[in-house]
Design a protein around this motif. Structure first.
Motif, PDB file in Angstrom:
ATOM      1  N   GLY A   1      38.594  36.150  46.962  1.00  0.00           N
ATOM      2  CA  GLY A   1      37.456  36.599  46.163  1.00  0.00           C
ATOM      3  C   GLY A   1      36.448  35.508  45.871  1.00  0.00           C
ATOM      4  N   LEU A   2      36.831  34.247  46.036  1.00  0.00           N
ATOM      5  CA  LEU A   2      35.901  33.147  45.781  1.00  0.00           C
ATOM      6  C   LEU A   2      34.844  33.029  46.872  1.00  0.00           C
ATOM      7  CD1 LEU A   2      38.442  30.437  44.562  1.00  0.00           C
ATOM      8  CD2 LEU A   2      36.918  31.820  43.148  1.00  0.00           C
ATOM      9  N   THR A   3      35.132  33.565  48.054  1.00  0.00           N
ATOM     10  CA  THR A   3      34.180  33.490  49.160  1.00  0.00           C
ATOM     11  C   THR A   3      33.393  34.774  49.365  1.00  0.00           C
ATOM     12  OG1 THR A   3      35.929  34.136  50.717  1.00  0.00           O
ATOM     13  CG2 THR A   3      35.584  31.777  50.345  1.00  0.00           C
ATOM     14  N   GLY A   4      33.845  35.885  48.778  1.00  0.00           N
ATOM     15  CA  GLY A   4      33.107  37.134  48.913  1.00  0.00           C
ATOM     16  C   GLY A   4      34.034  38.328  48.902  1.00  0.00           C
ATOM     17  N   VAL A   5      33.581  39.410  48.270  1.00  0.00           N
ATOM     18  CA  VAL A   5      34.377  40.629  48.142  1.00  0.00           C
ATOM     19  C   VAL A   5      33.656  41.751  48.876  1.00  0.00           C
ATOM     20  CG1 VAL A   5      35.372  42.313  46.564  1.00  0.00           C
ATOM     21  CG2 VAL A   5      35.313  39.889  45.926  1.00  0.00           C
ATOM     22  N   TRP A   6      34.387  42.423  49.753  1.00  0.00           N
ATOM     23  CA  TRP A   6      33.816  43.560  50.482  1.00  0.00           C
ATOM     24  C   TRP A   6      34.802  44.723  50.421  1.00  0.00           C
ATOM     25  CZ3 TRP A   6      29.088  44.539  52.196  1.00  0.00           C
ATOM     26  CH2 TRP A   6      28.894  45.648  53.018  1.00  0.00           C
ATOM     27  N   PHE A   7      34.438  45.770  49.658  1.00  0.00           N
ATOM     28  CA  PHE A   7      35.296  46.934  49.520  1.00  0.00           C
ATOM     29  C   PHE A   7      35.039  47.891  50.683  1.00  0.00           C
ATOM     30  CE2 PHE A   7      34.635  45.578  45.060  1.00  0.00           C
ATOM     31  CZ  PHE A   7      35.951  45.303  44.748  1.00  0.00           C
ATOM     32  N   ASP A   8      36.006  48.008  51.580  1.00  0.00           N
ATOM     33  CA  ASP A   8      35.842  48.898  52.720  1.00  0.00           C
ATOM     34  C   ASP A   8      36.707  50.151  52.583  1.00  0.00           C
ATOM     35  OD1 ASP A   8      38.238  47.652  52.964  1.00  0.00           O
ATOM     36  OD2 ASP A   8      37.958  46.963  55.018  1.00  0.00           O
ATOM     37  N   PHE A   9      36.820  50.643  51.356  1.00  0.00           N
ATOM     38  CA  PHE A   9      37.578  51.872  51.135  1.00  0.00           C
ATOM     39  C   PHE A   9      36.848  53.079  51.716  1.00  0.00           C
ATOM     40  CE2 PHE A   9      39.009  49.175  47.575  1.00  0.00           C
ATOM     41  CZ  PHE A   9      40.369  49.167  47.859  1.00  0.00           C
TER      42      PHE A   9
END
Length: 313
Positions: free
Chosen positions: A53-61
């Motif tokens: 999460g420190l580099t980026g969060v991408w929710f692909d739900f």
């Protein structure tokens, strides 16, 4: 051993013991603490697990996915990154409440209050029903926000110098980054408090007022720097490309901007809701007075209808 260290250790361990007693079921690996806004399956997503999460969060739900921003470098995010989602699910809330209690103690020490009173204040803040209940519901944000604010107030109250402005700015920035909506409102109150402290100093009123505004500016710049990652994500995901948020003539016309006084229909509705909550919150402790609430609600209803009257709309 100095007395300050002794009282700090007493406060530290007493807060920890009480929290361990209250959350003893978190030791059971078969149970997980309830979290309305952050359920465990969501937190087990690969982009949220550990340090990802420190580099980026991408929710692909759903479909291609959704930009979730990045973790900030605050104590809550670092705790979660180092311990993982499973451990944080049961212990992040006690950790945040523990930080709130310690922050209240630091504020009390900065205010030069009695040692016993400081310990009582720490427990009062940690077990405050508002922050405690919100955290147990799955919203530790308000508790952590209060902890940041107490630290910021303590820094500027004890000594209003450049270092205290930097630390208070960092605290406010982390608060806004973690809870943007409430943090923005709390920041306004804190700015007024800094100006008030400046007005208490000696000298001409104009000089003191200007100094207070200058100090608020320094704090604001540092706070923006500390919360820039969150602010950038919010602008790019909730303002840019969002229907109804553009500032072109077509969108303004759709939102009901009046050519005569420039008042927007959408903002009128927001103001009405704010007035409702303000009055209802003010009269809530006086509900036992017969008729007070009903009369106030009728008054607010009349004001709302008056505000929502849009000529030619």
């Amino acid at each position: 051993m100095p007395k300050k260290i002794i009282y700090f250790l007493i406060t530290f361990f007493s807060l920890g013991v009480v929290l361990l007693f209250l959350f003893y079921r978190s030791f059971n690996p078969d149970l997980v603490l309830f979290a309305n806004d952050g359920p465990l399956p969501l937190n087990l997503h690969p982009s949220l697990e550990g340090k990802a999460g420190l580099t980026g969060v991408w929710f692909d739900f759903y479909w291609l996915g959704l930009n979730g921003g990045t973790f900030n470098l605050g104590p809550y995010e670092i705790f979660r990154a180092l311990t993982g989602a499973m451990f944080a699910a049961n212990w992040a809330v006690p950790f945040v409440l523990f930080l709130l209690g310690l922050s209240a103690a630091v504020w009390g020490w900065k205010m030069r209050l009695g040692k016993g009173l400081v310990i009582i204040m720490a427990f009062a803040a940690m077990l405050n029903s508002t922050y405690f209940s919100h955290a147990c519901w799955g919203l530790p944000g308000p508790a952590l926000l209060a902890a940041y604010l107490l630290l910021a107030i303590g820094f500027v109250t004890s000594r209003l110098n450049a270092l205290s402005l930097v630390f208070s700015g960092l605290c406010l920035g982390l608060a806004v980054a973690f809870v943007p909506d409430i943090g923005a409102f709390y920041s306004l109150y804190f700015a007024v408090y800094v100006v008030f402290l400046s007005l208490l100093e000696k000298g001409k009123i104009s000089k003191r007022l200007g100094l207070g505004i200058f100090r608020v500016g320094i704090i604001a710049v540092i706070a923006i720097f500390a919360s820039w990652r969150t602010l950038d994500v919010m602008v790019n995901t909730q303002i840019k490309g969002i229907v109804g948020m553009a500032q072109d003539a077509t969108t303004k016309a759709q939102n009901g901007i009046l050519p005569r006084n420039g008042v927007c229909r959408r903002w009128k509705r927001f103001v009405c809701w704010c007035l409702d909550f303000l009055v209802i919150g003010w009269i809530h402790p006086k509900e036992e007075i017969i008729g007070v609430k009903s009369v106030a609600l009728r008054v607010m209803s009349s004001i709302n209808r008056a505000l929502l009257v849009i000529p030619g709309g």
